[in-house]
Structures are given as C-alpha cells and as structure tokens.
Design a protein around this motif. Sequence first.
Motif, mmCIF file in Angstrom:
data_model
loop_
_atom_site.group_PDB
_atom_site.id
_atom_site.type_symbol
_atom_site.label_atom_id
_atom_site.label_comp_id
_atom_site.label_asym_id
_atom_site.label_seq_id
_atom_site.Cartn_x
_atom_site.Cartn_y
_atom_site.Cartn_z
ATOM 1 N N LYS A 169 -1.287 6.206 -2.380
ATOM 2 C CA LYS A 169 -2.535 6.203 -3.152
ATOM 3 C C LYS A 169 -3.172 4.820 -3.172
ATOM 4 O O LYS A 169 -4.068 4.567 -3.968
ATOM 5 N N GLY A 170 -2.722 3.928 -2.343
ATOM 6 C CA GLY A 170 -3.327 2.606 -2.263
ATOM 7 C C GLY A 170 -2.456 1.522 -2.867
ATOM 8 O O GLY A 170 -1.367 1.772 -3.362
ATOM 9 N N ASN A 230 -7.753 -3.749 -8.702
ATOM 10 C CA ASN A 230 -7.054 -2.811 -7.832
ATOM 11 C C ASN A 230 -7.922 -2.506 -6.617
ATOM 12 O O ASN A 230 -9.129 -2.472 -6.709
ATOM 13 N N PHE A 231 -7.273 -2.284 -5.497
ATOM 14 C CA PHE A 231 -8.018 -1.997 -4.283
ATOM 15 C C PHE A 231 -7.201 -1.100 -3.367
ATOM 16 O O PHE A 231 -6.026 -0.889 -3.583
ATOM 17 N N LEU A 232 -7.847 -0.572 -2.353
ATOM 18 C CA LEU A 232 -7.237 0.379 -1.443
ATOM 19 C C LEU A 232 -7.730 0.087 -0.046
ATOM 20 O O LEU A 232 -8.885 -0.270 0.141
ATOM 21 N N HIS A 233 -6.892 0.263 0.938
ATOM 22 C CA HIS A 233 -7.313 0.103 2.337
ATOM 23 C C HIS A 233 -8.309 1.188 2.676
ATOM 24 O O HIS A 233 -8.218 2.292 2.306
ATOM 25 N N ASP A 290 0.836 -1.198 0.000
ATOM 26 C CA ASP A 290 0.000 0.000 0.000
ATOM 27 C C ASP A 290 0.869 1.245 0.000
ATOM 28 O O ASP A 290 1.619 1.489 0.934
ATOM 29 N N LYS A 348 -10.866 -1.676 1.161
ATOM 30 C CA LYS A 348 -11.948 -1.067 0.393
ATOM 31 C C LYS A 348 -11.613 -1.156 -1.092
ATOM 32 O O LYS A 348 -10.527 -0.755 -1.511
ATOM 33 N N LEU A 349 -12.531 -1.679 -1.860
ATOM 34 C CA LEU A 349 -12.354 -1.779 -3.305
ATOM 35 C C LEU A 349 -12.650 -0.428 -3.932
ATOM 36 O O LEU A 349 -13.675 0.180 -3.644
ATOM 37 N N VAL A 350 -11.741 0.049 -4.792
ATOM 38 C CA VAL A 350 -11.955 1.332 -5.452
ATOM 39 C C VAL A 350 -12.121 1.195 -6.948
ATOM 40 O O VAL A 350 -12.391 2.186 -7.618
ATOM 41 N N SER A 351 -11.936 -0.012 -7.493
ATOM 42 C CA SER A 351 -12.196 -0.245 -8.909
ATOM 43 C C SER A 351 -12.428 -1.730 -9.115
ATOM 44 O O SER A 351 -12.147 -2.534 -8.239
#
Length: 95
Positions: free
Chosen positions: A51-52, A92-95, A48, A85-88
């Motif tokens: 930007k994730g 790809n994903f992000l905390h 991470d 947390k999924l952002v796309s």
Amino acid sequence: MNDEDENKLNDKKISHKPKGLYVPNVVFGNPNLSYFEKFLFPVIETLDGSKGCFASNEYLANIMGVSIATMSAGIANLIQQKYIKLVSFDGNFLH
C-alpha cells in the motif's frame, strides 16, 4: 504518523532486511537528481509495502542522517521527476 502506521513501519523494518540497495540506471543517470536523491529513491522503495511507503519525512531524515528540510527537498524533487507520487500531505507518499 499514527500508531497503526508506526506498527506497519516497524513490522516492515523487522520482516524485511535488505542486503543492499539497488539504484536503477534511469535514476542513477538522471542529471537532475543529486546523489542524495539517487540514494533516497531505493530507500523509499525498500520501505514500500503493498500500500505504499508510510515513512514520514522525519523518520527518513533520521535514518539517513539529514535534516527534515533536506529530506523534504529531496522528496519534492523525486516527485517533480515523477519517480514517486505523493498521496497525502502529512509526510506519507507512494511510488
């Protein structure tokens, strides 16, 4: 993963070499997570950036030695348990 994302991931791999992984107690003690998912969480945290995490499911599956289906299921459970947390929808994903 596009070339820019691949370069970010490669830069991250080269510049950040952790000596180990830390599993927070809240993750380790969660009975709704498999041991694989408990280990996956700090791997994602290690990758991470500001930007994730831009690692694809395929990339994570390869470095952890599991199938893409297993990786996708593990990520889905970490999302369901609200640890990431999924952002796309392209892996790809992000905390």
